[in-house]
Design a protein around this motif. Sequence first.
Motif, short mmCIF file in Angstrom:
data_model
loop_
_atom_site.label_atom_id
_atom_site.label_comp_id
_atom_site.label_asym_id
_atom_site.label_seq_id
_atom_site.Cartn_x
_atom_site.Cartn_y
_atom_site.Cartn_z
N ASP A 162 2.00 1.62 -3.57
CA ASP A 162 0.87 2.07 -4.40
C ASP A 162 0.58 3.54 -4.15
O ASP A 162 0.34 4.31 -5.09
CB ASP A 162 -0.38 1.25 -4.08
N TYR A 163 0.61 3.93 -2.89
CA TYR A 163 0.27 5.31 -2.52
C TYR A 163 1.26 6.32 -3.09
O TYR A 163 0.85 7.32 -3.70
CB TYR A 163 0.20 5.43 -1.00
N ARG A 178 -9.95 3.20 1.84
CA ARG A 178 -10.76 3.28 0.61
C ARG A 178 -10.53 2.08 -0.31
O ARG A 178 -11.29 1.86 -1.25
CB ARG A 178 -10.44 4.57 -0.16
N ASN A 179 -9.47 1.34 -0.06
CA ASN A 179 -9.11 0.21 -0.93
C ASN A 179 -9.01 -1.08 -0.13
O ASN A 179 -8.06 -1.85 -0.27
CB ASN A 179 -7.78 0.51 -1.63
N GLU A 180 -10.03 -1.33 0.68
CA GLU A 180 -10.03 -2.48 1.58
C GLU A 180 -9.85 -3.80 0.84
O GLU A 180 -9.21 -4.73 1.34
CB GLU A 180 -11.32 -2.52 2.39
N GLU A 181 -10.39 -3.90 -0.38
CA GLU A 181 -10.30 -5.16 -1.11
C GLU A 181 -8.86 -5.52 -1.47
O GLU A 181 -8.53 -6.70 -1.63
CB GLU A 181 -11.16 -5.10 -2.38
N LYS A 182 -7.98 -4.51 -1.56
CA LYS A 182 -6.58 -4.78 -1.88
C LYS A 182 -5.75 -5.06 -0.63
O LYS A 182 -4.72 -5.73 -0.72
CB LYS A 182 -5.98 -3.57 -2.62
N SER A 238 0.82 -1.21 0.00
CA SER A 238 0.00 0.00 0.00
C SER A 238 0.86 1.26 0.00
O SER A 238 0.49 2.27 -0.62
CB SER A 238 -0.96 0.00 1.20
N TYR A 281 -6.22 6.31 2.28
CA TYR A 281 -6.11 5.57 1.02
C TYR A 281 -6.30 4.07 1.25
O TYR A 281 -7.02 3.40 0.50
CB TYR A 281 -4.74 5.85 0.38
#
Length: 255
Positions: free
Chosen positions: A195-196, A219-223, A192, A216
């Motif tokens: 990615d961020y 907002r992207n819990e699935e990842k 993360s 961030y």
Amino acid sequence: NDYMSDKLTLGLEIEVAGMTECAEGFMDKVDNDLIYLERDGSVAGFEIITQPMTRQYVTGLFEDKISKGFEFLKEYNFKGHNAGGIHIHVGLPYDNELDFMSCLLKLKKLLYNLPTNMQDLLLLISQRKSDALKRWSDNTYCRKLTLQNCTSQCNRYELLNIDSRTRTLEFRMFNSNLRTERIMKNIEVVLSLLDYVETYYTVEMYDKNLFTWLDYVKRNEEKYPNLVAFINEDKTRDKLCEIGYIKEGVESLCA
């Protein structure tokens, strides 16, 4: 559609403390094409080392490959937490040195020389004790980071290190653990952060901080399911309230 695709590779070093006679039993329980063991002078046990893994492999298959081995270590009273560290090596998928160094610089701008509440957040996420912070996060000699000096001014025992043997970026901040969901949480922290900084963060955006990174992640819990699950635990939420992670206009974690 991953920006790093399968060119990104990850490898782990996990220090565990216990009877070295258990090494053979541990290897019988895991995928020994993926894992090998080494002795490590810094821990009274051994170091579990993985081969390089793609992002798809490490997020989809890795936990199943190691889970029975770590259950075995628990049965034989091994210790991970506060008995060693977890180092995560990243092979960045950049074809030239400038892109590699730019990513490193952005990470250091984000993670180094933090105000107290950000230091507390980093300690919380890495599950470290505060007495370790000076060693790997608060490197004052790295305050004036530039693209030219972001490696030469710092040493191999800090949060971010470039391993000269493999030319990998090494994240050294994590406490060791025998719980595979914690190991996966640490992997997701690294992914993360990468990615961020690649997607949202530039060196010039000094107002960005670890609270923004945490937004961030949520907002992207699935990842990052294991990291978000850790954030949502009661003890973690209580600490996040203490350090001021409250956003106006958004339901507070303290509610």
